[in-house]
Enzyme design. Structure first.
Site, mmCIF file in Angstrom:
data_model
loop_
_atom_site.group_PDB
_atom_site.id
_atom_site.type_symbol
_atom_site.label_atom_id
_atom_site.label_comp_id
_atom_site.label_asym_id
_atom_site.label_seq_id
_atom_site.Cartn_x
_atom_site.Cartn_y
_atom_site.Cartn_z
ATOM 1 N N CYS A 68 0.846 -1.193 0.000
ATOM 2 C CA CYS A 68 0.000 0.000 0.000
ATOM 3 C C CYS A 68 0.878 1.238 0.000
ATOM 4 O O CYS A 68 1.909 1.290 0.675
ATOM 5 C CB CYS A 68 -0.893 -0.030 1.231
ATOM 6 S SG CYS A 68 -1.833 1.492 1.491
ATOM 7 N N CYS A 71 1.606 4.453 3.573
ATOM 8 C CA CYS A 71 2.614 4.578 4.630
ATOM 9 C C CYS A 71 4.013 4.335 4.073
ATOM 10 O O CYS A 71 4.217 3.442 3.248
ATOM 11 C CB CYS A 71 2.348 3.586 5.757
ATOM 12 S SG CYS A 71 0.871 3.947 6.734
ATOM 13 N N CYS A 145 -7.725 -0.308 8.093
ATOM 14 C CA CYS A 145 -6.487 0.462 8.062
ATOM 15 C C CYS A 145 -6.145 0.863 9.493
ATOM 16 O O CYS A 145 -6.947 1.542 10.156
ATOM 17 C CB CYS A 145 -6.639 1.692 7.174
ATOM 18 S SG CYS A 145 -5.194 2.786 7.196
ATOM 19 N N CYS A 366 2.079 22.944 5.887
ATOM 20 C CA CYS A 366 2.096 21.501 5.650
ATOM 21 C C CYS A 366 3.202 21.119 4.671
ATOM 22 O O CYS A 366 3.240 19.984 4.195
ATOM 23 C CB CYS A 366 0.742 21.027 5.136
ATOM 24 S SG CYS A 366 0.246 21.769 3.572
#
EC number: 2.1.1.-
Length: 412
Positions: A68, A71, A145, A366
């Site tokens: 996935c 992460c 998740c 961010c």
């Protein structure tokens, strides 16, 4: 080419960086101090075998890790992980020539992410909802998740049911699901306008799934309950599909850093204000002018303010600060300016701030790179970057938030 390599350090995205025959090689999921075997293609390496693991390697918490793409860092021990994220901020400031004290990384994961986006694609005869594979367009179906907040336990199943119902058009979909105090808030993207039959079917499905709200491209299909989020003293229903910090603790942590840095004064500007996560908290002490380009977000903020007693006045203005930044004469009446721009930063607005008489600027970011660029402009305009605090609300990802506090004496 198959090579045995020694990994020296971590890259910004979490790749291990080794020295290959032709220069640096970036190897996903390799760690500093490890000896690995990798298939090398230019500067990219594919990890084949860990010959000598590092002491900082730990077991991943999810069986889909490395498949996935959500992460990047479940294999890093906490000490290495914290320093890797903090180092991203330090390095960005160094590259921009800005000297500033950078604090330790603040963990703001809390109960987990309260918002998630599933992708849905047709595979054979069926629509499948899941996450994209790492560095790939392959879709991986997920049933759970571990980084999501408990309020999103049903989210994978809900996404799959919505994808199946909308799959007739065969279009790729994005399904954004947010946990709220009233239940799940869902926004669909990619289908385009809904016909009457599909709108009715989705309304019925929202009833069956007990959704608080269902929208399509930000247009409400059905709102069964206002999907409220707590922001300081206020309860706010964000605009459908609108921006929200990834975790509840992340929002609280960023807001606490902002309010702790507020100077004495009467008037604050909250730029790129969204639906008010900082405005409501600042308004416990100061009058606020909240400015944001998203009209729906401003309406949500105004409605939340109208329902919340005990706050100083909050004025709202819908304005594109990229095209129409506040000018010096507009800025000079504020005792402090708080800004929380998108990832691209706020260069146009920052240049006006640098030329203004505003004494205090609190910058929430961010993206360390765009923050460092904007910080250099403010420093050149006479500000001192007093403190930078990295904040981690995207655990195991390469993303890091931060709050920077700028101060100077008044001009003139």
């Amino acid at each position: 080419m198959n090579e045995i390599l020694s990994v020296d350090r971590l890259g910004q995205r979490g790749d291990g960086i080794a020295r290959g025959p032709s220069g640096s090689v970036f190897i996903p999921y390799a760690l500093p101090g490890e000896t690995v075997r990798a298939v090398v293609d230019g500067e990219r390496g594919q990890l084949v075998e860990i010959i000598a693991p590092a002491e900082s390697r730990i077991a991943a918490i999810c069986p889909l890790f490395t498949r996935c793409g959500g992460c990047a860092a479940q294999h890093m021990a906490p000490g290495l992980y914290r320093e890797w994220k903090r180092r991203q901020v330090v390095t960005a400031l160094e590259h921009a020539g800005v000297a500033a004290p950078v604090g330790d990384l603040v963990d703001a994961h809390g109960a987990g992410r309260r918002r998630v986006t599933f992708h849905a694609r047709r595979q054979g005869e069926a629509m499948v909802a899941g996450f994209m594979a790492a560095r790939s367009h392959e879709l991986i179906a997920v049933e759970a998740c571990p980084v999501l907040a408990p309020g999103l336990d049903r989210a994978p199943a809900v996404a799959q049911m919505l994808a199946s119902r909308m799959g007739g058009a065969g279009k790729p979909l994005d399904i954004q699901i947010t946990a709220s105090e009233a239940g799940l808030d869902v926004d669909l993207r990619g289908h385009g306008p809904l016909g009457d039959r599909l709108r009715l079917a989705l309304t019925q499905l929202a009833e069956r799934l007990d959704l608080a709200r269902l929208s399509n491209h930000g247009e409400i299909v059905v709102e069964r309950r206002p999907p409220l989020q707590r922001m300081g003293k206020a309860l706010v229903a964000p605009a459908a599909g609108g921006f929200l910090q990834a975790t509840a603790l992340g929002e609280e942590t960023l807001a606490e850093l902002v309010t702790a840095a507020l100077p004495k004064g009467r008037r604050a500007a909250d730029l790129f204000a969204g639906c008010g996560p900082f405005s409501f908290r600042i308004a416990e002490r100061m009058q606020v002018t909240a400015i944001e380009s998203d009209k729906a977000a401003m309406l949500a903020l105004a409605k939340g303010f109208g329902a919340t007693p005990g706050l100083k006045p909050i004025a709202t203005e819908t304005r594109d600060l990229f095209r129409r930044p506040l000018l010096e004469h507009e800025l000079n009446g504020f005792d402090v300016v708080v800004l929380d721009p998108p990832r691209a930063g706020a260069e146009a607005q920052v240049r006006r701030l640098a030329a203004s008489k505003v004494r205090d600027v609190i910058y929430v970011s961010c993206d360390a790179g765009s923050f460092a660029r904007d910080a250099a402009i403010l420093v050149a305009g006479g500000y001192a970057l007093e403190a930078v605090t990295p904040v981690d609300q995207f655990r195991y990802s390469a993303h890091v938030e931060l709050v920077g506090v700028f101060r100077r004496g008044r001009k003139g």
